[in-house]
Design a protein around this motif. Structure first.
Motif, PDB file in Angstrom:
ATOM      1  N   LEU A  88     -33.309 -65.596 -97.305  1.00 50.18           N
ATOM      2  CA  LEU A  88     -32.025 -65.946 -97.919  1.00 50.18           C
ATOM      3  C   LEU A  88     -30.870 -65.391 -97.075  1.00 50.18           C
ATOM      4  O   LEU A  88     -29.879 -66.082 -96.816  1.00 50.18           O
ATOM      5  CB  LEU A  88     -31.956 -65.381 -99.343  1.00 50.18           C
ATOM      6  CG  LEU A  88     -30.682 -65.766-100.104  1.00 50.18           C
ATOM      7  CD1 LEU A  88     -30.688 -67.254-100.405  1.00 50.18           C
ATOM      8  CD2 LEU A  88     -30.545 -64.963-101.390  1.00 50.18           C
ATOM      9  N   ILE A  89     -31.016 -64.157 -96.637  1.00 49.10           N
ATOM     10  CA  ILE A  89     -29.962 -63.551 -95.811  1.00 49.10           C
ATOM     11  C   ILE A  89     -29.777 -64.356 -94.522  1.00 49.10           C
ATOM     12  O   ILE A  89     -28.660 -64.698 -94.125  1.00 49.10           O
ATOM     13  CB  ILE A  89     -30.321 -62.084 -95.469  1.00 49.10           C
ATOM     14  CG1 ILE A  89     -30.300 -61.246 -96.738  1.00 49.10           C
ATOM     15  CG2 ILE A  89     -29.367 -61.512 -94.421  1.00 49.10           C
ATOM     16  CD1 ILE A  89     -30.772 -59.819 -96.548  1.00 49.10           C
ATOM     17  N   ILE A 136     -30.499 -67.438 -93.926  1.00 52.05           N
ATOM     18  CA  ILE A 136     -29.925 -68.769 -94.154  1.00 52.05           C
ATOM     19  C   ILE A 136     -28.420 -68.672 -94.359  1.00 52.05           C
ATOM     20  O   ILE A 136     -27.653 -69.523 -93.924  1.00 52.05           O
ATOM     21  CB  ILE A 136     -30.597 -69.447 -95.373  1.00 52.05           C
ATOM     22  CG1 ILE A 136     -32.025 -69.839 -95.011  1.00 52.05           C
ATOM     23  CG2 ILE A 136     -29.820 -70.678 -95.818  1.00 52.05           C
ATOM     24  CD1 ILE A 136     -32.821 -70.391 -96.166  1.00 52.05           C
ATOM     25  N   SER A 137     -27.986 -67.591 -95.016  1.00 57.13           N
ATOM     26  CA  SER A 137     -26.564 -67.533 -95.378  1.00 57.13           C
ATOM     27  C   SER A 137     -25.692 -67.002 -94.246  1.00 57.13           C
ATOM     28  O   SER A 137     -24.478 -67.110 -94.310  1.00 57.13           O
ATOM     29  CB  SER A 137     -26.384 -66.689 -96.643  1.00 57.13           C
ATOM     30  OG  SER A 137     -27.050 -65.469 -96.480  1.00 57.13           O
ATOM     31  N   LEU A 138     -26.302 -66.416 -93.197  1.00 54.99           N
ATOM     32  CA  LEU A 138     -25.477 -65.898 -92.095  1.00 54.99           C
ATOM     33  C   LEU A 138     -25.152 -67.015 -91.107  1.00 54.99           C
ATOM     34  O   LEU A 138     -26.057 -67.732 -90.680  1.00 54.99           O
ATOM     35  CB  LEU A 138     -26.228 -64.799 -91.343  1.00 54.99           C
ATOM     36  CG  LEU A 138     -26.206 -63.394 -91.933  1.00 54.99           C
ATOM     37  CD1 LEU A 138     -27.071 -62.475 -91.079  1.00 54.99           C
ATOM     38  CD2 LEU A 138     -24.789 -62.865 -92.002  1.00 54.99           C
ATOM     39  N   ILE A 150     -32.447 -69.334 -88.272  1.00 52.97           N
ATOM     40  CA  ILE A 150     -32.102 -70.084 -89.482  1.00 52.97           C
ATOM     41  C   ILE A 150     -33.239 -71.031 -89.864  1.00 52.97           C
ATOM     42  O   ILE A 150     -33.656 -71.086 -91.027  1.00 52.97           O
ATOM     43  CB  ILE A 150     -30.775 -70.824 -89.274  1.00 52.97           C
ATOM     44  CG1 ILE A 150     -29.653 -69.791 -89.262  1.00 52.97           C
ATOM     45  CG2 ILE A 150     -30.550 -71.850 -90.368  1.00 52.97           C
ATOM     46  CD1 ILE A 150     -28.300 -70.337 -88.991  1.00 52.97           C
ATOM     47  N   GLN A 167     -35.930 -71.398 -93.175  1.00 57.48           N
ATOM     48  CA  GLN A 167     -36.221 -72.657 -93.877  1.00 57.48           C
ATOM     49  C   GLN A 167     -37.713 -72.916 -93.903  1.00 57.48           C
ATOM     50  O   GLN A 167     -38.277 -73.321 -94.917  1.00 57.48           O
ATOM     51  CB  GLN A 167     -35.519 -73.833 -93.177  1.00 57.48           C
ATOM     52  CG  GLN A 167     -34.020 -73.710 -93.104  1.00 57.48           C
ATOM     53  CD  GLN A 167     -33.331 -74.134 -94.388  1.00 57.48           C
ATOM     54  OE1 GLN A 167     -33.991 -74.304 -95.408  1.00 57.48           O
ATOM     55  NE2 GLN A 167     -32.019 -74.282 -94.334  1.00 57.48           N
TER      56      GLN A 167
END
Lengths: 309, 539
Positions: A137-138, A140-142, A185, A189
């Protein structure tokens, strides 16, 4: 099978024509005269601008420019950049570098993404699973440039494990760090995709049947669960490979990789139509070929797809 | 059977990988570490053109040309010209020059450097039949030059003997000798003209450095230069060579400097401007460069011509607090302007009468604006156009805010997405606002900052300014054979410019650079490029 491949290749022709036309149009429609910009804040004599515009056919209407470009391609001539270098040479120089970068990135994504996803899925709810979810999650969000700068600073400047930027000749060892950054990234996923798919497959009847036949877990996991879970992941990887080829721009800029992203960016800034369109054409080609390969791979992974054809 | 299919899948994947990797084998890995010994590594950018001196007008290529060619003169760190290939450059009337060369000089391929090396190279650059050359305008002042027809041999250039040639200009131009260190005036070996494109990829020069073999220019990556053993001029290298690495972004170059992969960096990225001086201490440089920044207000804009225009221009100038903007927005990496040229140019003065208009004075600004309103009341918004891709938004917003607050008018920035778009509108005169402008000198002379920008009908006079008095002073200055007397005229022209303010001077760009612990004696020249030949590197 051969007929299918030929059909797919023929389909590529209108796709290529359409994309090149669109891209050419967009570059052409960019406001401002790229020739004027070559001179910085200085204003060149009108005769010089005129002569340069003529040299690059910029004085012609858009459609004429496009067909001149297209005609050139059929003769194997991709045109020349403003710097007088044949675009074909730029292609030959930059594409291998970016392909290398993308292949290494896909390799990392695949190996680690699938491995982590598989373990997570098999041990759903455990500590490993929970941490994998949080980390992904981290990631993906960066934004990628944050990851890139942090990695460059930490591993390149502070620890000096890698060179901070890619050195001469873009050797593989220098490409590893940017490739890892590029992979982060998609890695996240793939972890999530594989995990969900593994959990889904694990609950299927055929897995239970296999277990009740007395097959060991060591045989069920790779043959029954993993193989059937890979189909969505492979689809994703194919799309991702195309995205990597194009989307490497930011990473290539930060790590100074002499590849496609960097060159394409510069060409767009300078409004060099032929360079931009040639690059995009080759990218589209690669994208089409990779997708074709993946479709063929499906048939191998899932017999139902093969027999349906 | 099932195992086999997995095997096939694996092979297919591997094949896809191999296919792509196979295409990569052309770029063989080479040694990666910072070049050893006394080779200086520095930043650069891919030259935009083949390395032909008359067709290179940007810093990426210029930096390389300056290293591999020696011109008639070179510039020291202060921008003063000294003879290099020239033995002497003499004139009586600032219009006819006799140039004598040192004897026995050669290019790195063994060809002699003689009068023809210069005359042929200049004729090549000036002749429109050779295609448009980006630096063609440098030959405009030589007698016989024409944009409209091909002139293969300029009548103004005459070879007298092997080491002597004469130059006749269209009019007296006392700063002509100052120009001769610029790359457009470098000599070319006769072999260059056989295939100029090929020459541009593997140029043969006569300078302190030479290309490290064929293909030393690795496009988009770097160019490796080694010391030219035959060079005996005043710029003899104190190191073993020069590797110029091309960076697409300044951030990447800065990261390499921090990691000690790079020896000298002459451009600090915006993100590090606030911190680099602390980080590098006395290995950092932050000094004014030969770059003048301003915004230009075309006289054709309503309210900006005649007496009213003068008052408004002065009011705008007085309403800007340059110290604050350079400190807050630029972290002190700009130097507030005190004239229309640059402090690194010989003859510069910070006390030209009228330059008080650059000091911040909100009260006086308001007064002058009110006087202008009495002539014709102001309406609308004052806008400064800029290209959004060049990092100008910060200062434009700050300056327009100051105008808003100090003059009580509506003011704002007018961004255009690309540099090309903004420049096209400016060149076509279709822009309807004031616009960001700037000038980087080609050669260190006061006239270079004034003539091309404010002379009536001059090439880069984008605001179409015209004042016969300024024109007269510029012409008189050019006719003086004594540099000090010439500079006096140019300063007098600036006095008038301070009243008319065709452009509002803002600040001089500084050169911001730093170097690694491995090198010493780093000095930046007048054109913001380090004097590479002076740099020494410890083993």
């Amino acid at each position: 099978m051969t007929g299918y491949i030929v059909r797919r290749l023929l389909q590529a022709i209108p796709v290529l024509l359409g994309t090149t036309f669109l891209i050419y149009f967009m570059v052409f429609a960019m406001p401002g005269d790229p020739i004027v910009a070559l001179f910085g804040d200085k204003t060149p004599p009108p005769q010089v601008i005129e002569a340069l515009r003529e040299k690059y056919h910029l004085d012609q209407p858009f459609i004429v420019q496009y067909f001149l470009f297209l005609g050139g391609i059929f003769r194997g001539d991709f045109g020349t950049s403003f710097s007088g270098e044949p675009v074909s040479e730029i292609l030959v120089r930059t594409f291998p570098v970016t392909l290398q970068l993308a292949v290494i990135a896909v390799f990392f994504e695949m190996v680690f993404g699938i491995a982590v996803g598989l373990i997570s899925g098999l041990r759903k709810g455990g500590i490993f699973d929970a941490s994998a979810l949080v980390v992904s999650l981290i990631l993906i969000s960066l934004p990628i440039f944050v990851i890139a700068f942090v990695c460059q600073w930490l591993f390149g400047i502070q620890l000096q494990w890698f060179r901070a930027t890619v050195g001469a000749g873009a050797p593989i060892q220098d490409l590893i760090l940017p490739a890892i950054v590029l992979a982060t990234i998609s890695f996240a996923q793939i972890v999530r995709l594989t995990r969900a798919s593994v959990i889904d497959t694990d609950g299927q009847d055929f897995v239970r049947t296999a277990a009740s036949k007395g097959l060991s877990r060591g045989r069920i996991v790779p043959v029954h669960i993993l193989r059937n879970s890979l189909i969505p992941v492979v689809t994703y990887l194919a799309v991702d490979f195309g995205v990597l080829m194009v989307g490497a721009t930011v990473t290539e800029g930060i790590f100074n990789v002499p590849g496609v992203g960097n060159t394409l960016y510069q060409a767009i800034i300078r409004g060099e139509g032929p360079t931009v369109v040639s690059f995009v054409t080759v990218m589209v080609l690669i994208y089409l070929v990779v997708n074709l390969l993946v479709d063929l791979l499906y048939a191998v992974l899932d017999p139902r797809i093969r027999y349906a054809k | 059977m099932k195992i086999k299919r997995i095997g096939v899948a694996a092979i297919a994947l591997a094949a896809a990988g191999a296919l792509t990797l196979a295409g990569c084998s052309s770029s063989a890995p080479e040694s990666t570490g910072a070049a050893g010994g006394g080779i200086i590594t520095t930043n650069g950018s891919e030259p935009q053109n083949p390395l032909v001196p008359t067709n290179t007008n940007e810093t990426g290529g210029g930096k390389i040309l300056d290293a591999i060619f020696a011109g008639l003169v070179y510039y020291d760190a202060e921008g003063a010209p000294h003879n290099d290939v020239a033995e002497s450059i003499e004139t009586e009337d600032a219009q006819n020059y006799t140039i004598k060369l040192r004897e026995g000089l050669t290019f790195t391929n063994g060809e002699p450097v003689n009068a023809n090396s210069f005359v042929d190279a200049w004729n090549y650059g000036a002749d429109t039949a050779n295609g448009p050359q980006l630096s063609q305008y440098f030959f405009e002042s030589i007698k016989g030059f024409s944009y409209d027809e091909s002139v293969p041999e300029l009548p103004g250039l005459v070879v007298v003997d092997d080491t002597t040639f004469t130059v006749e200009l269209n009019q007296p131009e006392s700063d002509f000798p100052l120009r001769l260190g610029y790359s457009a005036f470098y000599p070319l070996p006769a072999s260059a003209f056989d295939d100029i494109e090929a020459f541009g990829n593997n140029p043969v020069g006569n300078g302190p450095y030479m290309l490290d073999g064929d293909g030393a220019w690795k496009h988009n990556e770097r160019i490796d230069l080694t010391v030219n053993p035959d060079y005996d001029g005043p710029r003899a290298p104190k190191n073993d060579g020069l590797s110029i690495i091309f960076y697409a972004s300044q951030d990447a170059a800065y990261a390499d400097l921090q990691a000690d992969n790079l020896d000298v960096l002459d451009a600090i990225p915006d993100s590090a401007l606030a911190t680099y001086e602390d980080e590098f201490g006395d290995r950092a440089v932050n000094q004014p460069a030969a770059i003048f920044q301003s915004f230009t207000i075309p006289g054709r804009l309503p309210h900006f011509d005649g007496e009213e225009g003068k008052l408004r221009r002065q009011a705008l100038s007085l309403a800007i607090d340059r110290d604050e903007v350079t400190e807050v927005i630029f972290n002190g990496t700009r130097t507030p302007a005190s004239d229309f040229t640059s402090p690194v140019i010989d003859g510069f003065s910070d006390s030209i009468p009228g330059s008080e208009v650059l000091d911040f004075d909100a009260t006086k600004a308001k007064e002058l604006w009110a006087q202008a309103d009495a002539i014709s009341p102001w309406d609308g918004t004052f806008q400064i156009a800029y290209n959004a891709d060049g990092g100008h938004a910060g200062w434009v917003d700050a300056v327009t805010n100051q105008l808003k607050n100090n003059l009580g008018i509506d003011a704002s920035g007018a961004p255009y997405p690309t540099f090309a778009e903004a420049r096209t509108l400016i060149t076509n005169r279709t822009i309807q606002t004031a616009f960001r402008s700037g000038w980087q000198a080609d050669y260190p002379a006061l006239f270079n900052f004034l003539g091309p920008l404010y002379g009536t009908g001059a090439g880069s006079n984008d605001g179409d300014y015209s004042n016969p008095e300024v024109d007269a002073l510029l012409t008189q200055g050019l006719a003086e054979t004594d540099l000090a007397a010439a500079n006096e005229k140019f300063q007098a022209a600036q006095e008038i410019l301070f009243q008319d303010l065709p452009a509002i001077p803002l600040w001089y760009s500084n050169v911001n650079g730093a170097w690694s612990t491995q090198v010493e004696n780093v000095q930046f020249g007048w054109n913001s490029v380090p004097l590479y030949y002076e740099i020494t590197k410890g083993e």
